[in-house]
Design an enzyme around this catalytic site. Structure first.
Site, PDB file in Angstrom:
ATOM      1  N   HIS A  23       0.833  -1.207   0.000  1.00  0.00           N
ATOM      2  CA  HIS A  23       0.000   0.000   0.000  1.00  0.00           C
ATOM      3  C   HIS A  23       0.867   1.257   0.000  1.00  0.00           C
ATOM      4  O   HIS A  23       1.630   1.498   0.930  1.00  0.00           O
ATOM      5  CB  HIS A  23      -0.928   0.010   1.219  1.00  0.00           C
ATOM      6  CG  HIS A  23      -1.898  -1.125   1.226  1.00  0.00           C
ATOM      7  ND1 HIS A  23      -1.714  -2.251   1.992  1.00  0.00           N
ATOM      8  CD2 HIS A  23      -3.053  -1.308   0.549  1.00  0.00           C
ATOM      9  CE1 HIS A  23      -2.722  -3.086   1.792  1.00  0.00           C
ATOM     10  NE2 HIS A  23      -3.555  -2.534   0.919  1.00  0.00           N
ATOM     11  N   HIS A  30      -4.918  -5.630  -6.319  1.00  0.00           N
ATOM     12  CA  HIS A  30      -4.732  -6.887  -5.607  1.00  0.00           C
ATOM     13  C   HIS A  30      -6.065  -7.431  -5.112  1.00  0.00           C
ATOM     14  O   HIS A  30      -7.091  -6.759  -5.174  1.00  0.00           O
ATOM     15  CB  HIS A  30      -3.721  -6.746  -4.466  1.00  0.00           C
ATOM     16  CG  HIS A  30      -4.061  -5.700  -3.460  1.00  0.00           C
ATOM     17  ND1 HIS A  30      -3.838  -4.352  -3.645  1.00  0.00           N
ATOM     18  CD2 HIS A  30      -4.610  -5.805  -2.224  1.00  0.00           C
ATOM     19  CE1 HIS A  30      -4.228  -3.669  -2.581  1.00  0.00           C
ATOM     20  NE2 HIS A  30      -4.709  -4.538  -1.710  1.00  0.00           N
ATOM     21  N   CYS A  65     -12.445  -6.917   6.900  1.00  0.00           N
ATOM     22  CA  CYS A  65     -11.807  -6.828   5.585  1.00  0.00           C
ATOM     23  C   CYS A  65     -10.496  -7.598   5.661  1.00  0.00           C
ATOM     24  O   CYS A  65      -9.939  -7.778   6.738  1.00  0.00           O
ATOM     25  CB  CYS A  65     -11.465  -5.384   5.227  1.00  0.00           C
ATOM     26  SG  CYS A  65     -12.844  -4.260   5.179  1.00  0.00           S
ATOM     27  N   HIS A  67      -7.217  -9.887   3.137  1.00  0.00           N
ATOM     28  CA  HIS A  67      -6.634 -10.379   1.896  1.00  0.00           C
ATOM     29  C   HIS A  67      -6.426 -11.884   2.027  1.00  0.00           C
ATOM     30  O   HIS A  67      -5.798 -12.330   2.991  1.00  0.00           O
ATOM     31  CB  HIS A  67      -5.274  -9.730   1.644  1.00  0.00           C
ATOM     32  CG  HIS A  67      -5.303  -8.235   1.662  1.00  0.00           C
ATOM     33  ND1 HIS A  67      -5.114  -7.502   2.820  1.00  0.00           N
ATOM     34  CD2 HIS A  67      -5.512  -7.336   0.669  1.00  0.00           C
ATOM     35  CE1 HIS A  67      -5.200  -6.216   2.524  1.00  0.00           C
ATOM     36  NE2 HIS A  67      -5.443  -6.086   1.241  1.00  0.00           N
ATOM     37  N   GLU A  85      -9.395 -10.966  13.970  1.00  0.00           N
ATOM     38  CA  GLU A  85      -9.764  -9.575  14.236  1.00  0.00           C
ATOM     39  C   GLU A  85     -10.820  -9.430  15.316  1.00  0.00           C
ATOM     40  O   GLU A  85     -10.793  -8.475  16.088  1.00  0.00           O
ATOM     41  CB  GLU A  85     -10.284  -8.903  12.956  1.00  0.00           C
ATOM     42  CG  GLU A  85      -9.225  -8.682  11.906  1.00  0.00           C
ATOM     43  CD  GLU A  85      -9.722  -7.840  10.741  1.00  0.00           C
ATOM     44  OE1 GLU A  85     -10.825  -7.256  10.835  1.00  0.00           O
ATOM     45  OE2 GLU A  85      -9.003  -7.766   9.739  1.00  0.00           O
ATOM     46  N   TYR A 102     -12.876  -1.467  -6.280  1.00  0.00           N
ATOM     47  CA  TYR A 102     -12.798  -0.044  -5.950  1.00  0.00           C
ATOM     48  C   TYR A 102     -11.347   0.398  -5.857  1.00  0.00           C
ATOM     49  O   TYR A 102     -10.424  -0.414  -5.727  1.00  0.00           O
ATOM     50  CB  TYR A 102     -13.512   0.244  -4.622  1.00  0.00           C
ATOM     51  CG  TYR A 102     -12.692  -0.147  -3.422  1.00  0.00           C
ATOM     52  CD1 TYR A 102     -11.973   0.809  -2.702  1.00  0.00           C
ATOM     53  CD2 TYR A 102     -12.594  -1.480  -3.017  1.00  0.00           C
ATOM     54  CE1 TYR A 102     -11.194   0.453  -1.617  1.00  0.00           C
ATOM     55  CE2 TYR A 102     -11.823  -1.838  -1.937  1.00  0.00           C
ATOM     56  CZ  TYR A 102     -11.120  -0.876  -1.245  1.00  0.00           C
ATOM     57  OH  TYR A 102     -10.331  -1.232  -0.182  1.00  0.00           O
ATOM     58  N   GLU A 112      -5.855   2.360  -1.639  1.00  0.00           N
ATOM     59  CA  GLU A 112      -6.318   0.984  -1.733  1.00  0.00           C
ATOM     60  C   GLU A 112      -6.738   0.773  -3.183  1.00  0.00           C
ATOM     61  O   GLU A 112      -7.307   1.676  -3.807  1.00  0.00           O
ATOM     62  CB  GLU A 112      -7.516   0.731  -0.816  1.00  0.00           C
ATOM     63  CG  GLU A 112      -7.156   0.516   0.631  1.00  0.00           C
ATOM     64  CD  GLU A 112      -6.582  -0.870   0.915  1.00  0.00           C
ATOM     65  OE1 GLU A 112      -6.224  -1.586  -0.060  1.00  0.00           O
ATOM     66  OE2 GLU A 112      -6.472  -1.228   2.085  1.00  0.00           O
ATOM     67  N   GLU A 114      -8.371  -2.541  -5.088  1.00  0.00           N
ATOM     68  CA  GLU A 114      -8.717  -3.936  -4.864  1.00  0.00           C
ATOM     69  C   GLU A 114      -9.884  -4.438  -5.696  1.00  0.00           C
ATOM     70  O   GLU A 114     -10.849  -3.716  -5.932  1.00  0.00           O
ATOM     71  CB  GLU A 114      -9.092  -4.135  -3.385  1.00  0.00           C
ATOM     72  CG  GLU A 114      -7.976  -3.820  -2.420  1.00  0.00           C
ATOM     73  CD  GLU A 114      -8.368  -3.972  -0.966  1.00  0.00           C
ATOM     74  OE1 GLU A 114      -7.455  -4.159  -0.143  1.00  0.00           O
ATOM     75  OE2 GLU A 114      -9.570  -3.903  -0.643  1.00  0.00           O
ATOM     76  N   TRP A 159     -14.937   2.172   0.645  1.00  0.00           N
ATOM     77  CA  TRP A 159     -15.420   0.908   0.096  1.00  0.00           C
ATOM     78  C   TRP A 159     -16.738   0.505   0.720  1.00  0.00           C
ATOM     79  O   TRP A 159     -17.621   0.001   0.043  1.00  0.00           O
ATOM     80  CB  TRP A 159     -14.368  -0.193   0.221  1.00  0.00           C
ATOM     81  CG  TRP A 159     -13.951  -0.524   1.622  1.00  0.00           C
ATOM     82  CD1 TRP A 159     -14.516  -1.445   2.465  1.00  0.00           C
ATOM     83  CD2 TRP A 159     -12.881   0.084   2.361  1.00  0.00           C
ATOM     84  NE1 TRP A 159     -13.859  -1.449   3.674  1.00  0.00           N
ATOM     85  CE2 TRP A 159     -12.848  -0.525   3.640  1.00  0.00           C
ATOM     86  CE3 TRP A 159     -11.946   1.063   2.058  1.00  0.00           C
ATOM     87  CZ2 TRP A 159     -11.918  -0.176   4.615  1.00  0.00           C
ATOM     88  CZ3 TRP A 159     -11.019   1.411   3.032  1.00  0.00           C
ATOM     89  CH2 TRP A 159     -11.018   0.796   4.291  1.00  0.00           C
TER      90      TRP A 159
END
Length: 192
Positions: A23, A30, A65, A67, A85, A102, A112, A114, A159
Protein backbone atom coordinates in the site's frame (compact mmCIF):
# COMPACT_ATOMS: atom_id res chain seq x y z
CA UNK A 1 5.38 -12.34 6.26
CA UNK A 2 1.77 -11.92 5.10
CA UNK A 3 1.43 -11.66 1.32
CA UNK A 4 -1.30 -10.38 -0.98
CA UNK A 5 -2.18 -11.65 -4.46
CA UNK A 6 -1.51 -9.16 -7.25
CA UNK A 7 -3.99 -9.07 -10.14
CA UNK A 8 -4.17 -8.01 -13.76
CA UNK A 9 -7.21 -6.14 -15.09
CA UNK A 10 -8.99 -9.44 -15.80
CA UNK A 11 -8.59 -10.57 -12.17
CA UNK A 12 -5.92 -13.19 -12.91
CA UNK A 13 -3.15 -13.65 -10.36
CA UNK A 14 0.14 -12.20 -11.63
CA UNK A 15 2.28 -12.45 -8.50
CA UNK A 16 2.45 -11.67 -4.82
CA UNK A 17 3.76 -8.83 -2.69
CA UNK A 18 4.27 -8.40 1.04
CA UNK A 19 1.23 -6.82 2.66
CA UNK A 20 3.52 -4.51 4.63
CA UNK A 21 4.81 -2.85 1.44
CA UNK A 22 1.94 -3.15 -1.07
CA UNK A 23 0.00 0.00 0.00
CA UNK A 24 1.45 3.32 -1.20
CA UNK A 25 0.63 6.07 -3.71
CA UNK A 26 0.75 3.59 -6.61
CA UNK A 27 -0.78 0.54 -4.92
CA UNK A 28 -1.05 -2.27 -7.46
CA UNK A 29 -4.39 -3.99 -8.04
CA UNK A 30 -4.73 -6.89 -5.61
CA UNK A 31 -7.24 -9.39 -4.24
CA UNK A 32 -9.18 -8.70 -1.04
CA UNK A 33 -12.54 -9.42 0.59
CA UNK A 34 -15.12 -7.68 2.74
CA UNK A 35 -17.56 -9.37 5.10
CA UNK A 36 -20.77 -8.07 6.67
CA UNK A 37 -21.78 -9.94 9.84
CA UNK A 38 -25.35 -9.89 11.12
CA UNK A 39 -27.04 -11.27 14.22
CA UNK A 40 -30.50 -12.81 14.59
CA UNK A 41 -31.98 -9.42 15.54
CA UNK A 42 -31.13 -8.01 12.11
CA UNK A 43 -28.26 -5.96 13.49
CA UNK A 44 -25.01 -5.44 11.62
CA UNK A 45 -21.57 -5.48 13.26
CA UNK A 46 -19.94 -2.14 12.47
CA UNK A 47 -16.22 -1.89 13.25
CA UNK A 48 -13.77 0.96 13.64
CA UNK A 49 -10.34 0.28 12.16
CA UNK A 50 -7.44 0.44 14.60
CA UNK A 51 -5.99 3.94 15.01
CA UNK A 52 -2.51 2.88 13.86
CA UNK A 53 -3.54 1.16 10.59
CA UNK A 54 -1.51 2.24 7.54
CA UNK A 55 -4.63 2.59 5.40
CA UNK A 56 -7.74 4.40 6.60
CA UNK A 57 -6.97 4.35 10.36
CA UNK A 58 -9.85 5.03 12.78
CA UNK A 59 -12.45 4.81 9.99
CA UNK A 60 -15.75 3.01 10.68
CA UNK A 61 -16.41 0.26 8.18
CA UNK A 62 -17.92 -3.18 7.54
CA UNK A 63 -17.38 -6.05 9.96
CA UNK A 64 -14.16 -7.45 8.51
CA UNK A 65 -11.81 -6.83 5.58
CA UNK A 66 -8.71 -8.67 4.54
CA UNK A 67 -6.63 -10.38 1.90
CA UNK A 68 -6.58 -14.09 1.11
CA UNK A 69 -3.11 -15.59 1.14
CA UNK A 70 -1.81 -17.02 -2.13
CA UNK A 71 -3.93 -20.10 -2.99
CA UNK A 72 -6.13 -19.62 0.10
CA UNK A 73 -9.83 -20.30 -0.41
CA UNK A 74 -11.87 -17.10 0.17
CA UNK A 75 -14.26 -18.45 2.83
CA UNK A 76 -11.32 -19.95 4.71
CA UNK A 77 -9.56 -16.57 4.58
CA UNK A 78 -12.66 -14.76 5.86
CA UNK A 79 -13.16 -17.30 8.66
CA UNK A 80 -9.50 -16.88 9.62
CA UNK A 81 -9.68 -13.07 9.67
CA UNK A 82 -12.97 -12.99 11.61
CA UNK A 83 -11.25 -15.07 14.26
CA UNK A 84 -8.06 -12.99 14.27
CA UNK A 85 -9.76 -9.57 14.24
CA UNK A 86 -12.96 -10.18 16.19
CA UNK A 87 -12.70 -13.57 17.92
CA UNK A 88 -15.91 -14.38 16.05
CA UNK A 89 -17.35 -17.65 14.76
CA UNK A 90 -19.99 -17.32 12.03
CA UNK A 91 -22.45 -19.45 10.09
CA UNK A 92 -24.08 -19.07 6.68
CA UNK A 93 -21.03 -17.41 5.10
CA UNK A 94 -22.14 -16.65 1.54
CA UNK A 95 -21.03 -14.60 -1.44
CA UNK A 96 -23.11 -11.45 -1.99
CA UNK A 97 -21.21 -9.18 -4.42
CA UNK A 98 -18.74 -11.22 -6.49
CA UNK A 99 -17.51 -8.45 -8.79
CA UNK A 100 -17.02 -5.53 -6.39
CA UNK A 101 -13.96 -3.43 -7.21
CA UNK A 102 -12.80 -0.04 -5.95
CA UNK A 103 -9.90 2.35 -5.62
CA UNK A 104 -9.74 4.84 -2.72
CA UNK A 105 -7.01 7.32 -1.82
CA UNK A 106 -6.29 8.81 1.60
CA UNK A 107 -5.37 12.48 2.08
CA UNK A 108 -1.69 11.49 2.26
CA UNK A 109 -1.90 9.78 -1.14
CA UNK A 110 -1.77 6.18 0.11
CA UNK A 111 -4.29 4.15 -1.90
CA UNK A 112 -6.32 0.98 -1.73
CA UNK A 113 -6.80 -0.69 -5.13
CA UNK A 114 -8.72 -3.94 -4.86
CA UNK A 115 -10.94 -6.50 -6.48
CA UNK A 116 -12.88 -7.20 -3.31
CA UNK A 117 -15.73 -9.74 -3.35
CA UNK A 118 -18.25 -9.09 -0.58
CA UNK A 119 -19.59 -11.83 1.69
CA UNK A 120 -22.36 -11.98 4.31
CA UNK A 121 -22.38 -14.10 7.46
CA UNK A 122 -24.41 -14.54 10.63
CA UNK A 123 -23.44 -15.06 14.25
CA UNK A 124 -24.90 -15.39 17.73
CA UNK A 125 -21.52 -14.75 19.35
CA UNK A 126 -20.23 -11.55 20.93
CA UNK A 127 -17.26 -9.91 19.25
CA UNK A 128 -13.93 -9.85 21.09
CA UNK A 129 -11.97 -7.24 19.11
CA UNK A 130 -8.22 -7.56 18.66
CA UNK A 131 -6.89 -4.07 19.46
CA UNK A 132 -4.16 -4.47 16.82
CA UNK A 133 -6.90 -4.57 14.17
CA UNK A 134 -10.11 -3.07 15.58
CA UNK A 135 -10.51 -0.02 17.83
CA UNK A 136 -14.22 -0.41 18.57
CA UNK A 137 -17.35 -2.33 17.52
CA UNK A 138 -21.08 -1.57 17.52
CA UNK A 139 -24.15 -3.58 16.66
CA UNK A 140 -26.46 -1.34 14.63
CA UNK A 141 -29.80 -1.82 12.91
CA UNK A 142 -29.10 -2.48 9.22
CA UNK A 143 -31.96 -0.33 7.92
CA UNK A 144 -30.92 2.70 9.97
CA UNK A 145 -27.24 2.18 9.13
CA UNK A 146 -27.76 1.73 5.39
CA UNK A 147 -30.15 4.68 5.22
CA UNK A 148 -27.57 6.86 6.99
CA UNK A 149 -24.78 5.73 4.66
CA UNK A 150 -26.87 6.31 1.53
CA UNK A 151 -27.92 9.80 2.69
CA UNK A 152 -24.33 10.73 3.60
CA UNK A 153 -25.25 11.22 7.28
CA UNK A 154 -23.22 8.18 8.41
CA UNK A 155 -19.52 8.35 7.58
CA UNK A 156 -17.84 5.07 6.71
CA UNK A 157 -14.87 3.89 4.66
CA UNK A 158 -15.04 4.60 0.91
CA UNK A 159 -15.42 0.91 0.10
CA UNK A 160 -18.15 0.40 2.69
CA UNK A 161 -20.16 3.33 1.28
CA UNK A 162 -20.00 1.81 -2.22
CA UNK A 163 -20.77 -1.70 -0.97
CA UNK A 164 -23.80 -0.56 1.04
CA UNK A 165 -25.22 1.03 -2.09
CA UNK A 166 -24.92 -2.29 -3.94
CA UNK A 167 -26.07 -4.43 -1.01
CA UNK A 168 -29.28 -2.43 -0.51
CA UNK A 169 -30.14 -3.17 -4.14
CA UNK A 170 -30.33 -6.86 -3.15
CA UNK A 171 -33.33 -6.16 -0.91
CA UNK A 172 -34.18 -4.82 2.57
CA UNK A 173 -33.53 -8.05 4.53
CA UNK A 174 -29.91 -9.29 4.60
CA UNK A 175 -31.03 -12.82 5.56
CA UNK A 176 -32.96 -12.96 2.27
CA UNK A 177 -30.29 -11.58 -0.07
CA UNK A 178 -29.67 -13.88 -3.03
CA UNK A 179 -26.30 -15.59 -3.28
CA UNK A 180 -23.88 -13.95 -5.66
CA UNK A 181 -22.80 -15.77 -8.82
CA UNK A 182 -19.34 -17.32 -8.26
CA UNK A 183 -18.74 -17.19 -12.03
CA UNK A 184 -18.45 -13.40 -11.64
CA UNK A 185 -15.59 -13.62 -9.15
CA UNK A 186 -12.09 -12.59 -10.23
CA UNK A 187 -10.42 -15.75 -11.57
CA UNK A 188 -7.81 -15.53 -8.79
CA UNK A 189 -10.52 -15.86 -6.11
CA UNK A 190 -11.09 -19.46 -5.06
CA UNK A 191 -14.45 -20.31 -3.47
CA UNK A 192 -15.31 -23.87 -2.45
Amino acid sequence: MEQVVLLDEAGQAIGVEDKATVHHQETPLHLAFSCYVFNDRGEFLLTQRAHHKKTFPSVWTNSCCGHPAPDEEMKAAITRRLGEELGLAVRGLELALPAFRYRATMDNGVAENEMCPVFVAFTDSAAQPNADEVAETRWVQWKEFSTGVLSGDTEVSPWCALQVRELTELGPEPAQWPDGDPAKLPPAAHVA
